[in-house]
Design a protein around this motif. Structure first.
Motif, PDB file in Angstrom:
ATOM      1  N   GLN B 384       0.837  -1.205   0.000  1.00  0.00           N
ATOM      2  CA  GLN B 384       0.000   0.000   0.000  1.00  0.00           C
ATOM      3  C   GLN B 384       0.870   1.252   0.000  1.00  0.00           C
ATOM      4  OE1 GLN B 384      -2.325  -1.139   3.453  1.00  0.00           O
ATOM      5  NE2 GLN B 384      -4.204  -1.270   2.220  1.00  0.00           N
ATOM      6  N   ASN B 385       1.876   1.293   0.894  1.00  0.00           N
ATOM      7  CA  ASN B 385       2.754   2.466   0.952  1.00  0.00           C
ATOM      8  C   ASN B 385       3.439   2.713  -0.376  1.00  0.00           C
ATOM      9  OD1 ASN B 385       2.163   3.036   3.555  1.00  0.00           O
ATOM     10  ND2 ASN B 385       3.941   2.002   4.429  1.00  0.00           N
ATOM     11  N   SER B 386       3.925   1.638  -0.970  1.00  0.00           N
ATOM     12  CA  SER B 386       4.646   1.798  -2.221  1.00  0.00           C
ATOM     13  C   SER B 386       3.732   2.337  -3.319  1.00  0.00           C
ATOM     14  CB  SER B 386       5.283   0.450  -2.591  1.00  0.00           C
ATOM     15  OG  SER B 386       5.253   0.259  -3.970  1.00  0.00           O
ATOM     16  N   LEU B 387       2.501   1.812  -3.417  1.00  0.00           N
ATOM     17  CA  LEU B 387       1.582   2.301  -4.455  1.00  0.00           C
ATOM     18  C   LEU B 387       1.200   3.758  -4.194  1.00  0.00           C
ATOM     19  CD1 LEU B 387      -0.781  -0.794  -4.929  1.00  0.00           C
ATOM     20  CD2 LEU B 387       0.943   0.054  -6.523  1.00  0.00           C
ATOM     21  N   TYR B 421      -8.166   6.691  -6.345  1.00  0.00           N
ATOM     22  CA  TYR B 421      -7.270   5.540  -6.434  1.00  0.00           C
ATOM     23  C   TYR B 421      -6.568   5.229  -5.108  1.00  0.00           C
ATOM     24  CZ  TYR B 421      -3.341   2.610  -7.801  1.00  0.00           C
ATOM     25  OH  TYR B 421      -2.423   1.604  -7.866  1.00  0.00           O
ATOM     26  N   ARG B 422      -5.980   6.255  -4.496  1.00  0.00           N
ATOM     27  CA  ARG B 422      -5.209   5.993  -3.278  1.00  0.00           C
ATOM     28  C   ARG B 422      -6.101   5.523  -2.129  1.00  0.00           C
ATOM     29  NH1 ARG B 422      -1.996  11.525  -3.045  1.00  0.00           N
ATOM     30  NH2 ARG B 422      -4.022  12.146  -3.891  1.00  0.00           N
ATOM     31  N   ASP B 423      -7.347   6.063  -2.054  1.00  0.00           N
ATOM     32  CA  ASP B 423      -8.267   5.587  -1.008  1.00  0.00           C
ATOM     33  C   ASP B 423      -8.580   4.109  -1.219  1.00  0.00           C
ATOM     34  OD1 ASP B 423      -8.302   8.044   0.133  1.00  0.00           O
ATOM     35  OD2 ASP B 423     -10.125   8.718  -0.914  1.00  0.00           O
ATOM     36  N   ALA B 427      -7.801   1.058   1.328  1.00  0.00           N
ATOM     37  CA  ALA B 427      -8.944   0.310   1.880  1.00  0.00           C
ATOM     38  C   ALA B 427      -8.805  -1.203   1.721  1.00  0.00           C
ATOM     39  CB  ALA B 427     -10.234   0.786   1.209  1.00  0.00           C
ATOM     40  N   VAL B 428      -7.781  -1.644   0.974  1.00  0.00           N
ATOM     41  CA  VAL B 428      -7.674  -3.084   0.731  1.00  0.00           C
ATOM     42  C   VAL B 428      -7.340  -3.816   2.034  1.00  0.00           C
ATOM     43  CG1 VAL B 428      -6.373  -4.884  -0.483  1.00  0.00           C
ATOM     44  CG2 VAL B 428      -6.941  -2.747  -1.658  1.00  0.00           C
ATOM     45  N   SER B 429      -8.155  -4.825   2.371  1.00  0.00           N
ATOM     46  CA  SER B 429      -7.955  -5.568   3.621  1.00  0.00           C
ATOM     47  C   SER B 429      -7.387  -6.949   3.315  1.00  0.00           C
ATOM     48  CB  SER B 429      -9.288  -5.716   4.349  1.00  0.00           C
ATOM     49  OG  SER B 429     -10.126  -6.577   3.594  1.00  0.00           O
TER      50      SER B 429
END
Lengths: 595, 499
Positions: B384-387, B421-423, B427-429
């Motif tokens: 997530q951080n990288s994206l 996009y970033r949200d 939000a991916v669990s």
């Protein structure tokens, strides 16, 4: 449409309008003399290219320490007293202990081994295979200390800190005249840059000095021996410059690479990397006031520890006759004719640049005459290189079909005669000026390209060159070109190199078969099966990725067990070949860079 | 060992050095507090305009330098070329630039562009075609005139055509040299078929059948305002450039809009497929149908795949097959999404002959693991951080931004895609990742494409492996059933009679 194109007046108006643009960085100088050029731009949001340059390179060296500028550039990535080790006190002890042993080995080598060398007993006084008992003993002690120090060393911490914070493209380059360090960081990481760079300028550890010496020797081997024309070019360059210290190769002569003492390296560092000798350059999306504050608090405390560097004294002497150099290599047949020209900033520099442009390109004179009309060349180009203290102009070409290198040289001399005897047409000259005007702007659009131009021109003299040179090019007349051609392209004072393909082929390059033979039997099959995909992977890498990969391999080289050395050399060779290929296509922003 | 400095001296000299630095300076870079990087993605609508003939124009002014870049993008490409002329789009695009115009020889056109210091290109790809011009603001009138003539009336000069065709045919001779090239080609035939543009390949026959008239016809179908979108960046005034472009469209008639991109019709049979090639290492591609780019689950799938095999050393397949087992240098996985139909999932690795089966087993093991166990919080956070951190690079330059907006409009991407996009990424669990793996990874319906010495590959590593748990042969997959594909002639790509 076509009539409009031939209206020279309209086009002339174009160029003079176009070159009215100015590159105007904000200049900022600290009390310690460190100079900064700040260039805020919002064209590429959220990213900064930052770095610094020292006007030091191989031209500042002397016999005995050639290559020290370049070795120092490597060592400045090896951490500081506090970065790169888990135990600063113990690390300092190891470094001091190693220095003592290194001094003893050096003294013994210069005394005993050099004597054996002069007497013809051994072929290389520095090669460990010729070690005396005393040297062998010292070397063993050194290895033990290095291993112990290695246990508390954090490998590549400098690199890891930057990468973990979004830094990219970290690298450095050494040339004859300057050494430059740079990286891209996200806009919110300018303080990280200030921390990291001021830290290494304040207390570089010069850790892993002995290992890095061998890395550079490997690099020398790669550049000069694994590249087809490297060794020959080095000698041709050296011959061409006669007295000037431009006759030193940037990477240094082999004997000197082994000989530097830590004191010599530190003295060199403290002289040329003291703040009064440096220019920092920041380009991109940042706040100027904030940058100045960071500069104050991080670079402000740096101290000038030594007297200012002595100016470069020895300039070259004119060529009095023709120099001709012939050699064989695993290379395409090729010819180069080289002339002395002028230094950076000389009033005739612009005319040389225009001449070079006239000759080059798809619609340039060399392609049309040598490639298309006479069909004697597969490729032909010219280049002008104005360095800080002197310049050179060269023509180079590779033959096609049955044409000989002499045929190419004659065709080149005919092109010179044309420049000397006939004024360039107004339209041809205007074409060059139009391209120069457009290319000037194209070259300033990208942050990192702008960074390099600001840094390098500042190291050569002043960034004002970026504003003055385009005007000078626009002012070049057909008469200037004719005069410069007559004055500098004298037929009796050129240097010509002719290289021909060595019979028997690939002697200098390491082959896959050699690699296979060097590997332990139980590992050979497994490793050999990996080589081809690895090479395929290399084909996909950019110049930057290749350079980073090379640096990574170099950093790990001392950990490579002896049976794997050949394999490592081979992989480095393959990376270097690909890197050279990319860079020779003009993709490399750092002219003369050597890292 | 001889004399050494004392430890006390060392400590003293160290503290002396650090004294020279400012008091408020953090002692290690990890102690520096960084501000948040604030970034709001730009909206396409803020840059979009429309000419009276309906052509969209995206404009981003930048007056730093007196340069203009104009990019024309056309709907159309190789997908419109009949299968017996495969390869015509690339040839046509290249010759538009190098082959002169109706009123100018190629040499003359090159000379004029050089005189005007204009950088010009033209190309036709699989689904879009384009042309671009970069020149000084003051030369725009003349350079744009030539540029338009190149786009509207290319000459397709006979001599330049011969040269280019010769180069292409020569390049075909080496098409069976690299195993990976064979693997990708054969997988394309299997997955997409030999007629759909995704799978088919040019041959000596198709290239030699192409005439200049064919190229002119293809050019006429694609290069007209009905298919056109324009992006302009640089030293322009928005109003002026719109009027300028408006005028340039006057005498340019709108043709038929290029057809829809055809769906692939090939139904493929899962299984193991071999292509015999005597080489020391084997290329393996494990593939099946993927998802459409704008699928509601696309972000979940992206995060899942980065954990599985899409993020280099951080990802599981690379870690297992390369770092831990040392079976391959290159190993990973990718979802190649398509806009109009599901794309392709592919896992890939290159390994030595004997361990082909073992490495394949390990990849299937990783697929099974990500389907049956939740990924760790740490794994998900790194991705997530990288994206999120690299997100602004999508908009790094104005040229890149306008290109993105054109592509988004052409492919019907939702307006708020970049805004949200970033949200979506954040939000991916862990359960989203597992569900995405269960739904979009289907090892039972995969094609395993293997290039190398077939008999040795099938035999596996029984002879060289001491650990019984690691002995593996290709019988493990699809019940040992497999197909050996025919070897092909590199130029015709027709099967050659083996033995």
């Amino acid at each position: 449409m076509r009539t409009a194109l031939l209206t020279a007046g309209a086009i002339l108006a174009t160029s003079s309008m176009a070159i009215a643009q100015q590159v105007e960085p904000i200049e900022y100088t600290l009390d310690n003399g460190m100079h900064f050029l700040l260039m805020p731009r919002d064209e590429q949001p959220n990213i900064i290219t930052a770095g610094w340059i020292s006007p030091v390179g191989s031209v500042n060296e002397r016999p005995g320490i050639t290559g020290v500028s370049h070795l120092l550039e490597h060592l400045l990535f090896k951490g500081t007293d506090n970065l790169g080790t888990s135990d600063a006190v113990a690390d300092k002890q190891f470094r001091d202990d190693l220095t003592v042993i290194r001094e003893q080995m050096r003294a013994h080598t210069l005394d005993v081994q050099y004597k054996r060398f002069y007497e013809g007993e051994i072929d290389n006084p520095w090669d460990p295979v010729h070690d005396t008992d005393e040297l062998r003993d010292l070397r063993a002690q050194m290895t033990v200390l290095q291993d112990e120090q290695g246990a508390i060393t954090i490998k590549n911490e400098f690199d890891k800190v930057y990468t973990g914070n979004g830094g990219s493209g970290m690298n450095a380059g050494t040339s004859n005249d300057f050494t430059v360090f740079y990286i891209n960081v996200p806009s919110n990481k300018l303080e990280l840059w200030a921390w990291m760079e001021s830290d290494r300028l304040d207390n570089p550890s010069l850790r892993e000095l002995d290992a890095e010496r061998f890395v550079v020797i490997e690099e020398r081997r790669q550049r000069l021996e694994a590249t087809a024309t490297g060794k020959l070019d080095e000698q041709f360059d050296s011959m061409f410059w006669v007295a000037s210290p431009y006759n030193f190769p940037v990477i240094g002569w082999m004997s000197d690479l082994m000989a530097y003492t830590e004191d010599e390296i530190r003295e060199y560092f403290e002289t040329y990397y003291q703040p009064a000798n440096l220019t920092g350059v920041i380009v991109g999306d940042f706040d100027v006031d904030e940058a100045k504050q960071l500069i104050d608090s991080y670079f402000g405390p740096l101290e000038n520890k030594r007297a200012a560097a002595a100016p470069m004294v020895t300039h070259s002497v004119p060529l009095l006759g023709q120099l001709r150099y012939t050699g064989e290599c695993d290379c395409q047949d090729q010819v180069e004719a080289r002339y002395r020209s002028v230094a950076f900033g000389h009033p005739d520099e612009a005319a040389f640049d225009v001449i070079s442009s006239l000759l080059n390109g798809r619609t340039g004179r060399l392609y049309k005459a040598l490639v298309e009309d006479q069909e004697i060349a597969a490729s032909a180009r010219s280049s002008h290189r104005a360095q800080k203290y002197a310049g050179s102009f060269s023509f180079s070409a590779t033959p096609k079909g049955d044409a000989s290198l002499e045929d190419l040289e004659i065709a080149w001399l005919e092109q010179i005669d044309l420049l000397k005897s006939e004024l360039v047409s107004e339209r041809e000259l205007q074409k060059i000026k139009n391209q120069a005007a457009a290319d000037t702007f194209r070259g300033l659009q990208d942050n990192s390209s702008l960074f390099f131009q600001l840094a390098i021109t500042e190291a050569y003299g002043s960034y004002e060159y970026l504003n003055e040179m385009p005007r000078a090019v626009q002012a070049v007349t057909a008469e200037d070109i004719q005069r410069v051609a007559n004055e500098y392209f004298a037929s009796d004072t050129r240097a010509v190199s002719m290289y021909t393909r060595k019979a028997g082929g690939e002697v200098a390059l390491i082959t896959i078969e050699e690699v296979e033979a060097s590997l332990p039997e139980e590992m050979a099959a497994m490793i050999m099966s990996q080589i081809e995909p690895q090479l395929a992977q290399l084909d996909t890498l950019s110049a930057q990725e290749l350079a980073e990969g090379l640096a990574e391999i170099e950093a790990q080289s001392e950990m490579v067990p002896p049976p794997m050395k050949k394999l490592m050399e081979f992989m480095k060779q393959e990376m270097q070949i690909r890197l050279d290929a990319i860079e020779s296509n003009g993709a490399d922003a750092s002219e003369g860079g050597d890292e | 060992m001889r004399t050494f400095f004392t430890t006390a001296l060392v400590a003293a000299s160290l503290s002396a050095t650090s004294l020279t630095m400012a008091a408020d300076r953090p002692s290690h870079p990890s102690d520096i507090q960084f501000s948040e990087l604030n970034f709001t993605p730009p909206m396409a609508s803020d840059f979009r305009h429309e000419l009276s003939n309906g052509v969209p124009v995206f404009i981003a002014e930048s007056h730093e330098f007196p340069l203009i870049t104009i990019r024309f993008s056309f709907r159309g490409g190789e997908y419109m070329v009949p299968v017996e002329r495969t390869g015509m789009s690339g040839l046509t695009g290249g010759l538009m630039r190098s082959g002169g115009t109706a009123s100018m020889t190629p040499d003359k056109l090159d000379e004029e562009f050089d005189f005007l210091a204009a950088n010009v290109s033209a190309n036709i790809g699989d689904t879009t075609a384009g042309a671009s011009l970069n020149c000084l603001t003051s030369n725009l009138d003349q350079a744009f005139g030539l540029f338009m003539e190149m786009i509207q009336n290319p000459r397709f000069d006979e001599d330049r055509f011969e040269i280019r065709r010769g180069q292409i045919l020569e390049s075909f001779e080496s098409r069976n040299d690299a195993g990976i090239g064979i693997a990708i080609r054969e997988l394309g035939y299997l997955m997409w078929g030999d007629e759909h543009f995704e799978g088919r390949q040019p041959t000596r026959e198709t290239i030699e059948s192409i005439t200049i008239d064919d190229m002119k016809a293809l050019h006429a179908k694609i290069f007209h305002p009905g298919n056109l979108m324009i992006a302009v960046t640089g030293d322009v005034d928005q109003g002026e450039i719109l009027a300028f472009l408006e005028e340039s469209m006057n005498s340019w008639s709108v043709g038929d809009i290029s057809p829809e991109i055809p769906q692939p019709v090939q139904a493929y049979e899962p299984g193991v497929y071999y292509y015999e090639k005597d080489q020391p290492q084997v290329q393996v591609l494990i593939a099946h149908r993927g998802i459409e780019r704008d699928d509601a689950d696309a972000v979940d799938v992206e995060v899942m795949n980065q954990i599985l095999g899409g993020s280099g050393f951080t990802s599981r397949i690379t870690n297992t097959v390369r770092t831990q087992e040392g079976l391959a240098y290159t190993a990973g996985s990718v979802f190649s999404n398509r806009v109009d139909y599901p794309g392709m999932f592919m896992s890939y690795f290159f390994t030595k002959t004997a361990t082909t089966a073992l490495a394949t087993r390990l990849v299937f093991g990783e697929i099974d693991k990500i389907q049956t166990e939740e990924a760790t919080t740490e794994e998900i956070e790194i991705i997530q951080n990288s994206l999120v951190e690299t997100f602004p690079r999508n908009f790094e330059s104005k040229g890149a931004m306008m290109g993105l907006f054109m592509s988004d409009e052409r492919t019907g991407r939702p307006d708020d895609y970049w805004q949200t996009y970033r949200d979506k990424v954040r939000a991916v669990s862990a359960s989203d990742v597992q569900e995405a793996a269960l739904e979009y990874l289907n090892p039972a319906s995969a094609v395993i494409m293997v290039v190398g010495p077939v008999d040795e590959i099938k035999a596996g590593n029984a002879e060289s492996e001491a650990d019984a748990n690691r002995i593996s042969t290709m019988v493990e997959f699809f019940g040992g059933k497999s197909t050996v594909l025919p070897e092909r002639d590199p130029e015709s790509l027709k099967p050659v009679d083996s033995e």
